[in-house]
Structures are given as structure tokens and as C-alpha cells.
Design a protein around this motif. Structure first.
Motif, PDB file in Angstrom:
ATOM      1  N   MET A   1       0.837  -1.193   0.000  1.00 41.67           N
ATOM      2  CA  MET A   1       0.000   0.000   0.000  1.00 41.67           C
ATOM      3  C   MET A   1       0.874   1.246   0.000  1.00 41.67           C
ATOM      4  SD  MET A   1      -3.391   0.176   2.381  1.00 41.67           S
ATOM      5  CE  MET A   1      -4.972   0.236   1.582  1.00 41.67           C
ATOM      6  N   LEU A   2       0.448   2.282  -0.720  1.00 39.36           N
ATOM      7  CA  LEU A   2       1.199   3.526  -0.784  1.00 39.36           C
ATOM      8  C   LEU A   2       1.200   4.226   0.569  1.00 39.36           C
ATOM      9  CD1 LEU A   2      -0.073   5.037  -4.154  1.00 39.36           C
ATOM     10  CD2 LEU A   2       2.270   4.392  -3.640  1.00 39.36           C
ATOM     11  N   ASP A   3       2.294   4.951   0.842  1.00 41.98           N
ATOM     12  CA  ASP A   3       2.354   5.762   2.057  1.00 41.98           C
ATOM     13  C   ASP A   3       2.370   7.226   1.651  1.00 41.98           C
ATOM     14  OD1 ASP A   3       2.319   6.159   4.722  1.00 41.98           O
ATOM     15  OD2 ASP A   3       4.263   5.255   5.139  1.00 41.98           O
ATOM     16  N   SER A 200      -0.352  13.524  -0.659  1.00 41.07           N
ATOM     17  CA  SER A 200      -0.678  12.449  -1.605  1.00 41.07           C
ATOM     18  C   SER A 200      -0.433  12.858  -3.050  1.00 41.07           C
ATOM     19  CB  SER A 200      -2.155  12.060  -1.450  1.00 41.07           C
ATOM     20  OG  SER A 200      -3.004  13.127  -1.853  1.00 41.07           O
ATOM     21  N   LYS A 253      -6.152   4.135  -1.619  1.00 37.63           N
ATOM     22  CA  LYS A 253      -4.984   3.298  -1.922  1.00 37.63           C
ATOM     23  C   LYS A 253      -3.789   3.588  -1.010  1.00 37.63           C
ATOM     24  CE  LYS A 253      -3.617   6.410  -5.706  1.00 37.63           C
ATOM     25  NZ  LYS A 253      -3.366   6.509  -7.153  1.00 37.63           N
ATOM     26  N   PHE A 254      -3.988   4.528  -0.075  1.00 29.64           N
ATOM     27  CA  PHE A 254      -2.895   4.885   0.839  1.00 29.64           C
ATOM     28  C   PHE A 254      -3.059   4.186   2.188  1.00 29.64           C
ATOM     29  CE2 PHE A 254      -2.679   8.289  -2.236  1.00 29.64           C
ATOM     30  CZ  PHE A 254      -1.325   8.561  -2.341  1.00 29.64           C
ATOM     31  N   ASN A 255      -1.939   4.000   2.868  1.00 34.26           N
ATOM     32  CA  ASN A 255      -1.898   3.318   4.154  1.00 34.26           C
ATOM     33  C   ASN A 255      -2.435   4.212   5.273  1.00 34.26           C
ATOM     34  OD1 ASN A 255      -1.164   1.313   6.071  1.00 34.26           O
ATOM     35  ND2 ASN A 255       0.756   2.398   6.469  1.00 34.26           N
TER      36      ASN A 255
END
Length: 609
Positions: A1-3, A200, A253-255
Motif C-alpha cells: 500500500m502507498l504511504d 498524496s 490506496k494509501f496506508n
């Protein structure tokens, strides 16, 4: 997952990084492995850079003896004692992981090289920072301008193509431009918008799309009106629900997006603020982040020459680029641009001098680029000095402003954050400085709080100097402030305050010297320590320390206002009289009576006026 973009929430205050780097330099030449990672964390504890004695959570899992050791700032911590504290903390994920997290900002900014199982070394820019060849502001600005995602060191960023700081500046500017085009109030971006949209922003090409998405979010958020709800609580709940639903949709889609937009946002806005390219507007809970108008020549020059697109680097090229000072060529560092910047600052100075009826200071404009840069720094420092003098001028013309100062100090006293720009400890230094400027005819009130071009504080004063220095014709004074109220007040402010005063006394031997100590409440141990220094001695000689509460300071301000309304002013001799009354302890039986004694002396003093 994206950070989301971040350096590390382990080091929320970037001003601590030079101290972290100094500790990290002790590991130079060693291998960065589990042992040294744990060792780094232990060294941070030993040097009192990690566990904050002002935060009770720091004491979780620690024995009473260990807590006492951390609280007592005058007692040195040995490596073995720090190691025991480190073991007691039993960090989730392991102590080596905590050491890596603490090192991360130094690595990402290029101040140190510490890759797993490789030799640790301080880079060129890191050494210049350690040796005071460059300021932290200069080092941080260059590193942020260079930093990009992806890069050969940071893992898991293949979806990115952005220099985050450049993209942040460009996004805020574009949002402001669109607001101006639509006749909407231009105010930068809110704290929540910063966390959602800035952190983001994956691609430098997405500025326009992101700016419009941000304003659509703002429109929906601001359409939630308080008069549509039965209570303020319901109103805030509706705002939070709107924000959290949007975050889940936009940042799916982010953590951990709900948590990280706030935590990373709080951390990263402080890093960006240190560059002095952004400023904070509004109060806590309704805060906006905007471009600093006094730095727009520099900002525009950067945005004209740097799109924010990533460059390709090998690992060796990246390390050399980030670790070298001057490898990012600042586009405004030309004779022409620097002259324009200096001219703009001198225009500000001239307006302030005219307003304050001060004789104009002559600045000889150098032709050399290096001398021009130095002259710009001098001019900015002088402008800050005038901005502080402007406080006294403005408050003398509009007495209603004194009510504002009283109200703000009272809010700070009870830790009410609604109207505060910064955290209460920073705001207390700001508003006590304002109070001292209001009160009387000082020759100079000099806060040691670091400030931006807008004269708003960026953090509290450094630990090795008084919070505020005050100079009068017939005496001098330091002022120390704290938000601490319990026994930690004594640990943190007992000996250090007396030491600061003694160092100040040794530098200023021709006049009497005093210390005004201001806190929300006065702890008995603090009072006992100062009582002994005043009644008997500290390090061989008595001192003049006046401990008062924030509420007592507001009492004095109210007295000042009433006198001004009747056409009279308090002068330095009046304040000297008050300080003498409060430190003449012959009629005070002990430190336990001192607070009531000071309260009575303020009332008696007021009648003499």
C-alpha cells in the motif's frame, strides 16, 4: 500500500535535527546494523533528545527512579542508565526499529549516510551544518528542494514522480490563483487540505487537477454551516464525518489515511515552516498554510525553473547529490535577483522606520554576490527588530488590543487552543513578549524565539538562552516562561532559570538585573528554589527573581490599560518599584506565603500609580 509523503513522526520538531545529527556523528565509521541502531536510540535518550519529560507518555513502563532521572535536567545520564531506560521501554517492533526511525529524517535530508550493514558517515552538507558553516534553515531548504520520490534509497515509491516541496509550493500558489480568478477569499490551504492533497500529490503533472479537487472538497466542507445543527458538537461531528468519508474515497490506496493525514501533516508542515517559505494563518482548528509573501521572489524563481519532475540518479549519484552543499543551484542567487530581494526588504524597513518615526538606517548595497547575501540576512534581522518595536506602537494607539492580549494569555493559561496559531508553549512566549512591550518604556525587548519573516514564532527559544531579554535605562531583565505546572516545572525551570539569570548578570554588570518568571501556576518546589536564591544566594550571590502567574500578568496589563485610558503611562521606574516590592522578602515568612505576598504587592503598587 502507498504511504503519504513524510520523513518520520519520530522527530516531529525539525529544530531538533541538528542535535540528532550531533549525536549520530558519534557513530561515524561504524556499521549501521542492529547494534548501532539500538546504540543510536540509547544515545538519544542519554542526551535527553528522545524521551520528553514534559510528556507523561514518555514515562510509560519506567520505574520511579528512571522517571526522576529523566525529570532532573541538571543530572547527567550515563550510557548505562540510558541503556536501562531503553530496555525498560520495550519498544514495539524492537529498539533497533526505533533507532532507524529516529535516523530516517537525517538520511532522507542527506545529512548522513546510514544504509543497512554499511559504514556510517556524515556528508558534506551534514558537516557544514555541524560546524556552523551553514544555518539549519539553509541546509533544510536545499535538502527539501532536492528531495524527490522516487529516489534510489527510499523504497516503495515507484508510483511517484514529484519533488514534494516544489509540488507543495506550486499547489498552494495555484489554489490561490484559482481563488482569485473565482473571487473566492485567497487564504492558502487548510491544515486538513494539506494532509489530504499535499501529502498524496504523486505526480508533478497533477497540480491543476489536484487544485480543483481541493477546492471542490473545500466547498463541500464549508457548506456545512453551524446554524444547521442543534449543537456545536453535532456541527463538528458533521465536519469530521464529511472529511473522513472523503479521505476514505480519495485516499483509499494509501496506508492508514485518516490517521496519517493528521500525523504526517502535523509533522511535515513544521519542516516546511522552517524554510520560511510558508506561513501559518488562522487559529488552531481552523489553520491555513500559505506562501510567505516576503519570499515570493525566491519562490517564483524556483517555480519558473523547476517543474518538480524527478531526475534519474544511480545510487552513487543520488548520495553525492543529496550530500553535497550547493548541488541545487538556487535560481534567485544572481546579482540582479538578490538586489531585487534586498530592495524589497529595504522597502519594508523604510515603511517601518517611517511608521515608528525612527531615523533611517543606511545600508550600503554591495556589488558582490556573497556580500549581497550577507546584507540580505542583516536586513531581515533588522526588519524583525523593527517588527518587534511595532508591537509597542500598535498597542499604544489601539487600547482595545490590550484586551486581546489579556484574552489570549488567559486562553493559554487554561490550555484553550481555539484561538492559537501554534502550540501553547510557543504562544506563551509570543504573548508575554507582547505584554512586556505594552507595559512600559523599555529601550528594547528582545525575544530569543525564532521567527519567520512575518514575525510569528516558529518554535520556542533555544534551551541555552533566556526566553526574552529586556533592556531599560536603569536596569535589565530576563523573562522566562513555561506551561509546566507540576513538579516538572521545578525540574525544568529551577536551576536553568537561575543559571540563565547569573550568565546574564555576568554580561551586564553596570545595572541591577532581574528575572520575571511566568507560568500558569507556580509549583511549591519552584518557589522554594527561587526563594532561597532571592532571600539568601545562588552560587554565592543573591538574585532578583519575580515569579508570577499568567493571570497576575494579565492583572498588570489591565492596570496599564486603565492608566492609559486616563491619559497616564507606566514607566520603567514604576515597574522597577514593583519588582523590588516582590523581591523584598523581609515581611514574608516563607516561600509558601510568597504567591499571596506578590498578589498583595501588585494591588498595593497599583494604588501608588
Amino acid at each position: 500500500m502507498l504511504d503519504l509523503w513524510n520523513f518520520s513522526t519520530s522527530v516531529r520538531n525539525p529544530e531538533r535535527l541538528p542535535e540528532f545529527l550531533n549525536v549520530a556523528s558519534k557513530l561515524e565509521g561504524k556499521i549501521w546494523n542492529k547494534e548501532t541502531q539500538e546504540g543510536f536510540q540509547i544515545l538519544l535518550i542519554q542526551h535527553r533528545l528522545y524521551l520528553d519529560s514534559d510528556n507523561t507518555q514518555s514515562f510509560n513502563k519506567l520505574s520511579l527512579e528512571q522517571q526522576e532521572l529523566l525529570r532532573n535536567k541538571e543530572q547527567e545520564i550515563t550510557f548505562e542508565q540510558a541503556k536501562d531506560i531503553f530496555k525498560s521501554k520495550a519498544y514495539v517492533g524492537g529498539g533497533d526499529m526505533r533507532g532507524r526511525q529516529s535516523m530516517n529524517p537525517l538520511k532522507k535530508l542527506g545529512f548522513i549516510y546510514a544504509e543497512n550493514n554499511e559504514t556510517i558517515y556524515i556528508t558534506e552538507i551534514g558537516k557544514k551544518l555541524l560546524n556552523n558553516k551553514i544555518s539549519f534553515e539553509e541546509a533544510l531548504l536545499e535538502s527539501l528542494l532536492k528531495y524527490q520520490l522516487p529516489n534510489p534509497i527510499t523504497k516503495g515509491c515507484s508510483d511517484w514522480n514529484s519533488k514534494p516541496f516544489i509540488s507543495t509550493l506550486r499547489l498552494i500558489k495555484r489554489v490561490n490563483e484559482i481563488c482569485k480568478e473565482r473571487n473566492i477569499t485567497v487564504k492558502g490551504i487548510s491544515f486538513s487540505e494539506f494532509g489530504i492533497f499535499v501529502l498524496s500529490l504523486l505526480n508533478f503533472n497533477d497540480i491543476e487537477t489536484t487544485a480543483n479537487e481541493l477546492l471542490n472538497y473545500r466547498k463541500g466542507f464549508e457548506n456545512i454551516k453551524p446554524n444547521s445543527f442543534d449543537s456545536y458538537r453535532d456541527f463538528k461531528l458533521a465536519q469530521d464525518t464529511y472529511k473522513n468519508n472523503y479521505i476514505q474515497k480519495y485516499l483509499g490506496k494509501f496506508n492508514k489515511p485518516e490517521k496519517n493525514t493528521k500525523e504526517y501533516g502535523d509533522s511535515m508542515k513544521r519542516y516546511l515552516r522552517q524554510t520560511k517559505y510558508i506561513r501559518f494563518l488562522g487559529a488552531y482548528g481552523n489553520q491555513y498554510i500559505d506562501l510567505e509573501p516576503r519570499r515570493m521572489i525566491e519562490i517564483d524563481s524556483i517555480l519558473e525553473t523547476d517543474s518538480g519532475e524527478c531526475k534519474n540518479f544511480s545510487k552513487e549519484e543520488w548520495l553525492k547529490y543529496m550530500g553535497s552543499y550547493g548541488s541545487y543551484e538556487l535560481p534567485f542567487e544572481t546579482i540582479e535577483k538578490l538586489s531585487t530581494i534586498l530592495s524589497s526588504i529595504l522597502d519594508d524597513i523604510s515603511k517601518l522606520e517611517n511608521k515608528l518615526s525612527i531615523q533611517h538606517k543606511i545600508f550600503d548595497i554591495p556589488a558582490d554576490k556573497k556580500d549581497l547575501k550577507e546584507m540580505i540576512n542583516q536586513a531581515r534581522n533588522y526588519r524583525t527588530l523593527l517588527q518587534n518595536k511595532e508591537i509597542k506602537y500598535d498597542y499604544s494607539l489601539d487600547l482595545s488590543k490590550i484586551d486581546t492580549a489579556v484574552s489570549m494569555l488567559k486562553d493559554i493559561s487554561v490550555n484553550k487552543k481555539d484561538n492559537l496559531i501554534n502550540k501553547p508553549s510557543v504562544e506563551l512566549e509570543k504573548w508575554v513578549n507582547i505584554a512586556l512591550n505594552i507595559i512600559n518604556d523599555a529601550e528594547e525587548i528582545k525575544p530569543n524565539t525564532p521567527v519567520g519573516d512575518d514575525n510569528e514564532p516558529t518554535f520556542t527559544a533555544p534551551a541555552n538562552v533566556p526566553d526574552i531579554e529586556c533592556y531599560y535605562k536603569n536596569f535589565s531583565m530576563v523573562c522566562e516562561v513555561t506551561m509546566l505546572k507540576n513538579r516538572d516545572q521545578w525540574y525544568n525551570e529551577g536551576q536553568p532559570v537561575m543559571r540563565h539569570l547569573r550568565e546574564f548578570e555576568n554580561k551586564h554588570t553596570t545595572k541591577p538585573n532581574y528575572c520575571l518568571f511566568v507560568a500558569p501556576a507556580l509549583h511549591k518546589d519552584t518557589l522554594g528554589t527561587y526563594w532561597n536564591a532571592v532571600k539568601y544566594e545562588y552560587d554565592g550571590f543573591p538574585q532578583k527573581i519575580v515569579p508570577i502567574t499568567i493571570n497576575q500578568l494579565t492583572e498588570i496589563l489591565s492596570i496599564v490599560k486603565e492608566l492609559k485610558i486616563s491619559g497616564r503611562n507606566i514607566c520603567k521606574e514604576n515597574m522597577l518599584d514593583l519588582y523590588e516590592r516582590c523581591t523584598n522578602l523581609k515581611d514574608c515568612k516563607g516561600f509558601w506565603e510568597w504567591p499571596n505576598f506578590i498578589e498583595s504587592q501588585i494591588k498595593i503598587w497599583a494604588k501608588t500609580l
